[in-house]
Structures are given as C-alpha cells and as structure tokens.
Design an enzyme around this catalytic site. Structure first.
Site: not given
Ligand code: UDX
Length: 447
Positions: A122, A153, A155, A157, A262, A322, A329
C-alpha cells in the site's frame, strides 16, 4: 503459466505466493531476513494464517514455490516481480517507503530481462509514477515505458487465503492497457471481475476502501454510545439498518474499535495526503478520534461498575486486534489492557493464538491457559476480541469462578438477557441493557 518473483515474505507476500502458485504459476519469494528464509525453507510460517502453511508446504514440495534471499537468482527469467514489502507509518504518519524503494532499486539492478513490476504494497498516490521514473524508462509510450502495475490487495487477516481466491474485484492500475492486461491474465482462473484504471486511481482505491470500512465501524461505535443512553440495543439497530442495500450489513459490529496493520496507518496516510494537498479531512480525523476513544470508554464502564479500579483483578479475553490472527498491531485489546494497568488493575489474560507475542508487548500480565482460568478470582472480565470459541463459553461456569460476575462484552457477542439469565452482571457496547435488565445494583457489585 507465468514465472513470478515476489519481494517480501510477510502476510501479503506469502498469501500471494501460495495463491499464484495454486493458479498454476511458478513463484520465487525473495526475503532479505535470512532467519525467515531459513524457517520458510523448513515450512515454518512467520505468520499464523489458515491454510497458508499447508499450501506453502505442498507447493514447495512440488517445486512451484521457492524462497531465496537472492534477487539475482529469483529474477532470472522472470516476467513479473511483485513488491509486497511493508510500508509502515513513519513518525509523522507518512508511510515509510525506505524498504519499498530499496526493493525497487535492487530489482532494477538485478533484473537481467524486461520485467513488469507489480505493486502490492500500500503506497501513497503517485508512487507508481516515482517507481517508473526510478527505472529510467524510455518515454516513448512503448510497452517497456510503463511496466509498473498498481495491483493493491484487500486481504483480510485470518481469511487471507480465501480472500485471495474470492475478492469482490481485482484492481489493475496501469498506464498501459497491454501491460495491465498481462497482469490481469495472471488471475484469469479466479473468474473475478477486474477494474482497469490508471496507477493513481488504483493507489487511491486502496486507501478509500479502508477509510470507508473504518468509517462504518467508527460511526456505529458512536451510535452505540447514543443507543446506550437512549436505552436501545445497537445490535438490533445495526442489523436492520444494514438490511438497506445502500448501507449493507458488513462492518457494522459495534465494539472496542478497529486496529490491525492497515486501518490505522492507511487512514493516517490518507489524512497526510489530504494535508499535503491543502484539503481538509475532518471526517477522517473524527473516524480516528472516535476509535481511540473506544478502549477508554470500556475502561470507564468497568470503573463505573466496580466503583474503583485500583487493586481490582480484571480478566481480558482476547488480545489480537481481531479473531483468526495472532497480530497485535494497534490492537484495541492491548490499549485497553495497558489503560487498566495504569489505573492500578491486576490483569489476567487469555488469547487462543496471540499469547506468545503478547508476552513481548505486555508486562505484568498473568497469562492463563483458558478463558475459565482467566476468570478465576476476577472482579470483572472484559471480552476484548470476538474469537468464535468465546461464543461457546458456559457463562454460568465463567461467573462462578469470578469473585463477582461482572462481564463486559467489548464485542457485543452475547445476548444481554442470556448473559443475565446465566447470572452475569452484563454490560456491552451500546446495548441499552440497563433499560431491559433493570439497573445494576451497585451495592451487590462493590465489595
Ligand atoms: C483490513 C481490510 O479489511 C483489508 O481489505 C485490507 O487489505 C487490510 O485491512 P484487516 O486489518 O485484516 O483487513 O481486518 P478487518 O477484518 O478489516 O478488521 C479491521 C478491524 O475492524 C478489526 O480490529 C476488527 O475487529 C474491527 N471491526 C471489523 C469492527 O470493530 N467491527 C466490524 O464490524 C468489523
């Protein structure tokens, strides 16, 4: 079938490596860290991710993937080189591109044949143009004048491998339709729709996607506290609001807030880009501010329930940012835990996957073998990460192990009534619980 090199054996690089190998390509992964090279050549993954290890092992055995520290060796006869190195936030929030440009320069120096560079990392808008300039290419509009493709991407996690094969769209940013088409062809077997655009648009799409998702969460979190005071359950509101196709049900789970590798850095980077362009970014700032507030709000809730925090024993369930990952992180759970410690709390904690890493981040915490073990003797337990296994907890048993059955559901996993029926003094994020379950009798909570 294409010959592809990928620079960076982190989460993004490794998932793309196994994904592209599954699609029938030959992949060489380049990693500067010799320890990682050594581990990966023995099929030990540096990150926990479902299916990653099995696929890696299978393709390494089949010879369709290999890991090396040598750019020269990996780039020999390759057509494509993906860059998937980290671009962490620098001190001022601007992404630190030192590793990224070091990779670019090394690729340019080591490549012995015409190569298309595919940017997975990114990077701020305009970076692909910088890379192109660094490659000192002919400006004649020929095929070799635009061999840099921005292919961000998305993606997530914990489900990265699955996301690789089933994204909603594949973004192909290129100034050359022909070169972009070659990269799109690599993914043809997935059948996923492609969006062709220029490099700058592709770079922006990545930031805006993450900003939108973070905004949805921060908005529902703010709404949650309003719900709490208006005696409404935010879960019911979010479910019905999300049925509106214009809004959609995803990313409307209220709770402790967002973290990870991210959202925080990408939101900050987008704000910095706006500042540099002299454009205001009030909404982005508010999204971040609301998120920082969440752990503090939960700490206040615990304090409110217990009267005081000093000397209280608190159990924290879940430490990763999550479920489905050991990544800590910017984890809201870590922020919550350290805040509780600052207030004088004694912390017991459990996470299904992140305990080893947490030991390096947190000090003075008693790490426990299970959620039940964590609850033993606690004045309150806070559920901080929504691991599915917590949903299976026997709440009656959990409460019986505690000094007093105060349960803070930081991810709104449980039905307040069900938790209350199990004997817990339940509090969630915006559940308006006091309206339906009756006001908590503070006398029965305080020692
Ligand atoms: C995110 C993006 O989804 C992904 O497309 C990008 O490439 C990288 O960043 P990720 O960091 O793996 O992915 O986590 P994601 O599942 O998106 O959740 C991010 C955070 O939001 C987590 O801390 C999760 O607990 C929180 N979350 C998510 C909420 O608090 N409520 C929700 O409804 C959804």
């Amino acid at each position: 079938m294409a010959d592809i090199a990928i620079v960076g054996a982190g989460f993004v690089g490794l998932i793309n490596a196994v994904g592209l190998a599954e699609l029938g390509h030959h992949v060489a992964v380049i990693e500067a860290d010799e320890n990682k090279v050594e581990s990966l050549s023995r099929d030990r993954m540096p990150v926990y991710e479902p299916d990653l290890q099995d696929l890696w092992q299978a393709h390494r055995k089949a010879g369709t993937i290999h890991i090396t520290a040598s750019y020269t060796e990996a780039l020999a006869d390759r057509q494509f080189c993906f860059i998937a190195v980290g671009t962490p936030a620098g001190l001022d929030g601007v992404p630190d591109l030192r590793n990224f440009y070091a990779a670019v320069d090394t690729i340019v120096a080591a490549a012995s044949n015409p190569l298309t560079i595919v940017i997975k990392s990114t990077v701020p808008v305009g970076t692909a143009e910088q890379v192109q300039a660094r490659m000192a290419l002919p400006k004649n509009g020929s095929r070799n004048a635009a061999p840099v493709v921005s292919n961000p991407e998305f993606l997530s996690e914990g489900r990265g491998v699955s996301d690789f094969f089933h994204p909603d769209r594949i973004i192909i940013g290129s100034d050359s339709r022909e070169v972009g088409g070659d990269v799109a062809q690599l993914y043809a077997a997935t059948g996923v729709p492609e969006v062709f655009c220029d490099n700058r648009t592709a770079e922006m799409i990545k930031y805006v996607s993450n900003a939108f998702l973070a905004t949805k969460i921060s908005l529902i979190n703010e709404i949650a506290w309003i719900c709490e005071h208006l005696k409404v359950d935010v879960n019911g509101v979010a479910a019905a609001v999300g049925m509106d196709n214009r809004i959609g049900p995803a990313f409307l789970r209220a709770g402790l807030g967002w973290g990870g590798s991210c959202f925080p850095k990408d939101l900050t980077a987008l704000s910095r880009m706006a500042s540099q362009a002299g454009v205001s970014h009030d909404v982005l700032d508010a999204v971040a501010t609301t998120n920082h507030r969440q752990p503090r709000m939960l700490v206040d809730q615990v304090k409110d329930l217990l009267g005081t925090l000093d000397g209280k024993t608190i159990g924290v369930l879940g430490l990763s940012f999550k479920p489905g990952t050991n990544d800590l992180r910017d984890s809201p759970s870590i922020s919550l835990t350290t805040r509780l410690q600052t207030e004088g709390c004694i912390i017991r904690a459990y996470d299904p996957k992140a305990m080893d890493d947490a030991a390096g981040v947190l000090s003075g915490v008693t790490f426990c073998a299970s959620a039940y073990e964590t609850a033993r003797g606690c004045d309150a337990v806070v559920l901080a990460t929504d691991w599915p296994e917590f949903k299976e907890l026997d709440l009656k048993k959990l409460g019986s192990l505690m000094k007093q059955p105060v349960f803070l559901d930081g991810r709104n996993m449980f039905d307040p009534q069900e938790a209350s029926d199990a004997g817990l003094i339940y509090s969630g994020v915006g559940r308006g619980h006091s309206a339906r379950l009756g006001r908590i009798d503070r006398q029965s909570v305080h020692p």
